[in-house]
Design an enzyme around this catalytic site. Structure first.
Site, PDB file in Angstrom:
ATOM      1  N   GLU A  67      44.254  -9.997  82.074  1.00 59.65           N
ATOM      2  CA  GLU A  67      43.587 -11.256  82.407  1.00 59.65           C
ATOM      3  C   GLU A  67      44.620 -12.140  83.089  1.00 59.65           C
ATOM      4  O   GLU A  67      45.707 -12.375  82.546  1.00 59.65           O
ATOM      5  CB  GLU A  67      43.070 -11.904  81.110  1.00 59.65           C
TER       6      GLU A  67
ATOM      7  N   ARG B  88      28.976  -1.436  77.912  1.00 61.38           N
ATOM      8  CA  ARG B  88      29.170  -2.513  76.949  1.00 61.38           C
ATOM      9  C   ARG B  88      28.856  -1.950  75.582  1.00 61.38           C
ATOM     10  O   ARG B  88      27.812  -1.335  75.393  1.00 61.38           O
ATOM     11  CB  ARG B  88      28.190  -3.650  77.269  1.00 61.38           C
TER      12      ARG B  88
ATOM     13  N   LYS C  67      33.506  -9.581  71.337  1.00 60.64           N
ATOM     14  CA  LYS C  67      34.099 -10.893  71.647  1.00 60.64           C
ATOM     15  C   LYS C  67      33.562 -11.938  70.685  1.00 60.64           C
ATOM     16  O   LYS C  67      32.407 -11.868  70.243  1.00 60.64           O
ATOM     17  CB  LYS C  67      33.827 -11.268  73.099  1.00 60.64           C
TER      18      LYS C  67
ATOM     19  N   ARG D 273      36.562  -7.770  88.433  1.00 65.17           N
ATOM     20  CA  ARG D 273      35.629  -6.950  87.659  1.00 65.17           C
ATOM     21  C   ARG D 273      34.405  -6.585  88.494  1.00 65.17           C
ATOM     22  O   ARG D 273      33.674  -5.667  88.152  1.00 65.17           O
ATOM     23  CB  ARG D 273      35.227  -7.630  86.346  1.00 65.17           C
TER      24      ARG D 273
ATOM     25  N   PHE E 227      46.094  -5.945  78.951  1.00 65.23           N
ATOM     26  CA  PHE E 227      45.480  -5.482  77.698  1.00 65.23           C
ATOM     27  C   PHE E 227      45.092  -4.005  77.680  1.00 65.23           C
ATOM     28  O   PHE E 227      44.679  -3.504  76.646  1.00 65.23           O
ATOM     29  CB  PHE E 227      44.291  -6.359  77.283  1.00 65.23           C
TER      30      PHE E 227
ATOM     31  N   GLU F   8      42.870  -9.410  69.597  1.00 70.23           N
ATOM     32  CA  GLU F   8      43.709  -9.926  70.679  1.00 70.23           C
ATOM     33  C   GLU F   8      43.223 -11.318  71.035  1.00 70.23           C
ATOM     34  O   GLU F   8      42.035 -11.621  70.865  1.00 70.23           O
ATOM     35  CB  GLU F   8      43.586  -9.030  71.923  1.00 70.23           C
TER      36      GLU F   8
ATOM     37  N   LYS G 211      41.681 -13.948  73.382  1.00 68.13           N
ATOM     38  CA  LYS G 211      40.795 -13.814  74.549  1.00 68.13           C
ATOM     39  C   LYS G 211      41.178 -14.923  75.533  1.00 68.13           C
ATOM     40  O   LYS G 211      40.898 -16.092  75.301  1.00 68.13           O
ATOM     41  CB  LYS G 211      39.327 -13.924  74.138  1.00 68.13           C
TER      42      LYS G 211
END
Ligand code: AMP
Length: 584
Positions: free
Chosen positions: A301, A418, A424, A271, A341, A249, A251
């Site tokens: 986002e 995570r 990323k 967040r 997303f 996707e 970013k």
């Protein structure tokens, strides 16, 4: 439950630096509490009256608290102010002045947990013209009935700076130790990750044991801890880690929003779980209007767009929407779009355990077409060449890079963790020039020459998830413009600490210490072994940690990230290893 017993426990927590000891102090104390008392004590131990995402904070200003202390102790305000100048902590002022109280309390009553919760609720609810003086009087009444140690923590709670060192993770450990088994810790943490409400988890556990905690599910009432991405230094490595095939996707460079939509209205969280509903009323309205089902939780986002061309604008532009006043004009001047997303919940169904492709399919069918809402650009790629081509398209579209997402059956939404299900990969790594880190300020050095009278450099740190401590990684002195240097002392004032905070591990001693609070984005040339920085101490070499060389502030204040979300010691260590060699 007497409030003085609770304050004594807070005092013992503050005295010990050891997470293990804090856990057993708390576990032993939790066992003595009724379930509803446990809930309140958990909130109070975090310096609040409600869970983190609750929209109202106690947040009394230091000066108002000093007034209340002076009144309760029977001294002039100047006396409180004088000690505060020296100590920097209203809690220390209260402890000192209440211990030599001159004022005899006329209607002395012993403070209980119930009185304290009631008093704090009254403070929270005071509104209108004399709300400040009302708050001051309520606090002063409680202080005059408190013992010195209790007074100290009351002042810490109302100013939102508890500083006992007991983090959310320590409380989870203590809950497991007290009410369940060590092996049940992940289940208790799961319940916390999907509700962000430690008080609720504690009370549920105390009432119904682990079975009750297991039945805690995702609901539209509670924000969910966000899932985070790992990083890798090259696209071929990303592809290899994903098994040669994954979704990619764009970013986007904006602000992450978790939207809870139900009954025709939306609540939006950052967040960090801040309530952003008032900052993005346009997004909230469009989400509610376009939702084709009854209830949903989605993530996206939020990016500022040029009102004339519709082109995406850099992250800094969207942060202007965070201001408190003039929202109506900000909505017009800074139009935004939400690039969605993920979907985490839909009409009573927890979607987090479904694989990525299924969630994406459901997300694509959940909203009617809307000019402010769109899905992130996504493509499934099966080779390094396809990945490179997609990355080039992302950069050409003014995105930061790409997010690779696993499409395996195990590609669930991992709340609060995570991992390599999302990886990323940013432009910064591609150019192989720099790498960015989000680091937390824990100290400052006074400036010299042109910077005399201001802070000239900052001591920056990263959280170590194993120990819960912030370890230093660099001294940051470049990349600041004059306006930023002028504003810094004011911005950092509320984090000031009279000595090295318990949560900080440092060898380098700054002129001024700060509690971890402010996060800055920093670029660095490389990571090297360092005898003066404490991150990853002993991992690479005995008696040495690792540090970031030639750090420079990028100009990006990460006020969307809390200190615990800054780049972790583990991540910096991984980058050190990826970098291959150490130049030192
Ligand atoms: P970082 O802030 O560098 O750790 O990168 C992770 C952040 O990228 C997430 O928290 C999101 O705010 C943001 N982001 C931008 N585009 C996407 C996307 N397509 N999927 C997931 N996160 C995204």
């Amino acid at each position: 439950m007497l409030y003085s017993d609770i304050a004594r426990v807070f005092g013992r927590l503050e005295e010990t630096g050891s997470r293990l000891e804090m856990t057993s102090i708390l576990a032993e104390f939790f066992a003595k509490l009724e379930p509803s008392e446990l809930r309140d004590v958990i909130y109070l131990s975090q310096g609040r009256l409600h869970p983190e995402f609750y929209p109202i904070e106690l947040g009394m200003a230091d000066k108002l608290v000093l007034k209340a202390i002076a009144k309760a102790a029977g001294y002039p305000e100047e006396e409180a102010e004088r000690i505060w100048q020296k100590e920097g902590d209203p809690g220390a002022v209260a402890e000192d002045m209440i211990s030599r109280k001159r004022q005899l309390t006329l209607f002395s009553e012993t403070l209980t947990l119930e009185n304290v919760v009631q008093g704090l609720t009254e403070i929270e609810r005071s509104e209108g013209k004399d709300s400040q003086s009302q708050k001051m009087k309520i606090l002063s009444r409680m202080l005059s009935n408190a013992e010195p140690e209790g007074a100290k923590y009351l002042c810490r709670i109302v100013t939102g700076r508890m500083r006992t060192g007991a983090s959310a993770m320590t409380i989870l450990d203590a809950l497991a130790e007290c009410f369940a088994d060590k092996s049940d810790r992940p289940e208790i943490e799961r319940a916390f990750n999907v509700t962000c409400d430690m008080g609720l988890v504690g009370e549920t556990l105390a009432r119904g044991g682990l079975a009750a905690v297991s039945s805690i599910q995702v609901t539209v009432d509670n924000p969910i801890k966000v899932m985070l991405a790992e990083r890798l230094p090259s696209l071929p490595e990303v592809m290899a880690r994903m098994g040669g095939r994954c979704a990619m996707e764009f970013k986007y460079d904006g602000m992450r929003i978790q939207a809870h939509i139900s009954n025709g209205s939306s609540r939006l969280y950052s967040r960090r779980l801040e309530n952003l509903t008032g900052n993005f009323p346009d997004i909230g309205e469009h989400l509610a209007q376009s939702l084709k089902v009854k209830e949903a939780i989605i993530e996206g986002e939020c990016v500022a767009v040029d009102p004339d061309t519709g082109a995406m604008l850099p992250f800094q532009t969207v942060t202007h929407r965070r201001r408190k006043h003039g929202m109506d004009s900000a909505v017009k001047e800074i139009p935004v779009k939400l690039f969605m997303f993920d979907i985490l919940y839909l009409d009573g169904e927890d979607m987090t355990q479904m694989p990525y492709c299924e969630r994406r399919r459901v997300l694509s069918q959940t909203f009617a077409e809307d000019p402010l809402l769109t899905l992130t650009t996504m493509e499934v790629v099966s080779s390094d060449e396809e990945a490179e081509a997609f990355f080039d398209r992302a950069i050409a579209s003014k995105c930061e890079g790409v997010m690779a997402k696993s499409i395996s059956d195990a590609s669930v939404y991992r709340a609060g963790s995570r991992g390599f299900l999302w990886i990323k990969y940013k432009k910064d790594y591609h150019e192989a020039l720099t790498d960015t880190f989000d680091l937390t300020v824990v100290g400052a050095f006074y400036g010299m020459g042109k910077r005399a009278g201001k802070y000239g450099a900052l001591l920056m740190a990263s959280p170590d998830s194993e120990t819960g401590k912030f370890c230093t990684v660099c001294k940051l002195g470049t990349g600041f413009d004059d306006a930023f240097l002028d504003a810094l002392p004011g911005m950092l004032e509320r984090f000031k600490s009279e000595s090295c905070p318990r949560s900080v591990e440092a060898k380098m001693i700054p002129d001024v210490w700060f509690e971890p609070g402010m996060v800055l984005e920093v670029v660095g040339a490389e990571i090297s072994v360092s005898p003066i920085h404490t991150a990853a101490w002993g991992w690479v070499k005995e008696d040495a940690g690792i540090g970031i060389r030639f750090p420079r502030y990028t100009g990006r204040l990460r006020d969307d990230k809390g200190p615990e979300a800054s780049t972790s010691v583990q991540e910096i260590f991984d980058m050190y290893e990826m970098q291959g060699s150490d130049a030192v």
